[in-house]
Design a protein around this motif. Sequence first.
Motif, mmCIF file in Angstrom:
data_model
loop_
_atom_site.group_PDB
_atom_site.id
_atom_site.type_symbol
_atom_site.label_atom_id
_atom_site.label_comp_id
_atom_site.label_asym_id
_atom_site.label_seq_id
_atom_site.Cartn_x
_atom_site.Cartn_y
_atom_site.Cartn_z
ATOM 1 N N THR A 1 -58.252 -12.140 17.887
ATOM 2 C CA THR A 1 -59.048 -12.502 17.026
ATOM 3 C C THR A 1 -60.156 -12.331 17.427
ATOM 4 O O THR A 1 -60.740 -12.657 18.727
ATOM 5 N N THR A 2 -61.236 -11.496 16.671
ATOM 6 C CA THR A 2 -62.688 -11.207 16.959
ATOM 7 C C THR A 2 -63.502 -11.848 15.937
ATOM 8 O O THR A 2 -63.155 -12.003 14.716
ATOM 9 N N PHE A 3 -64.458 -12.486 16.438
ATOM 10 C CA PHE A 3 -65.253 -13.394 15.678
ATOM 11 C C PHE A 3 -66.720 -12.928 16.126
ATOM 12 O O PHE A 3 -66.998 -12.470 17.129
ATOM 13 N N HIS A 4 -67.658 -13.165 14.974
ATOM 14 C CA HIS A 4 -69.080 -12.979 15.026
ATOM 15 C C HIS A 4 -69.728 -14.235 15.773
ATOM 16 O O HIS A 4 -69.552 -15.230 15.044
ATOM 17 N N PRO B 1 -78.704 -17.284 21.628
ATOM 18 C CA PRO B 1 -80.034 -17.699 21.640
ATOM 19 C C PRO B 1 -81.018 -16.555 21.489
ATOM 20 O O PRO B 1 -82.115 -16.783 20.739
ATOM 21 N N SER B 2 -80.537 -15.354 21.816
ATOM 22 C CA SER B 2 -81.712 -14.058 21.539
ATOM 23 C C SER B 2 -81.317 -13.434 20.311
ATOM 24 O O SER B 2 -82.520 -12.864 19.600
ATOM 25 N N GLY B 3 -80.318 -13.938 19.383
ATOM 26 C CA GLY B 3 -80.438 -13.664 18.117
ATOM 27 C C GLY B 3 -79.644 -12.273 18.064
ATOM 28 O O GLY B 3 -79.154 -11.695 16.946
ATOM 29 N N GLU B 4 -79.291 -11.456 19.238
ATOM 30 C CA GLU B 4 -78.590 -10.247 19.036
ATOM 31 C C GLU B 4 -77.184 -10.328 18.690
ATOM 32 O O GLU B 4 -76.683 -11.581 18.617
ATOM 33 N N THR C 1 -71.814 -8.124 23.693
ATOM 34 C CA THR C 1 -72.625 -7.710 22.806
ATOM 35 C C THR C 1 -72.004 -6.364 22.021
ATOM 36 O O THR C 1 -71.038 -5.678 22.717
ATOM 37 N N ALA C 2 -72.265 -6.140 20.787
ATOM 38 C CA ALA C 2 -71.693 -4.894 20.377
ATOM 39 C C ALA C 2 -72.429 -3.571 20.805
ATOM 40 O O ALA C 2 -71.840 -2.484 20.687
#
Length: 142
Positions: free
Chosen positions: A91-94, A99-102, A122-123
């Motif tokens: 299962t993949t979540f965003h 903290p950096s907002g990336e 990160t993507a």
Amino acid sequence: ILAVAALVALLILLLPGREARETGVTVIIREPADCAEYLLKLGYQTDSATAETRTVQIPKTFDAVYETYNRMQQDCGFDLHKYAGKKVELTTFHVTNWPSGEEVLADVLVYKKKVIGGAIYTASVDGFMQGLIPMDQSSQTS
């Protein structure tokens, strides 16, 4: 940087897209919402509406890249060798509170209702990947 890119590619290609002894977090996983709860206990807020679950197969034989990925799992108290050749749920979540907002994603691997591994990453190709460690212990958040 190339090693991180290779690990991200591994997740995307091979995995398309804990009973945690280190953290003391134990969760029975019945549905994706349970994975989100597990991640929250580690400090990661997620967007459950965008969660994607799929069945993937852990390779029977690990190549060098997968051995590197598994060492990251072992650092978090997991070992995917136990599940070699098994079909597991990924299962993949965003992650919504990085903290950096990336753009950061969280993967949770589940076998027979038990978390067996996963990653925070990160993507972007030049980004990072780490195991399922508590957010406040991540060197990537400072």
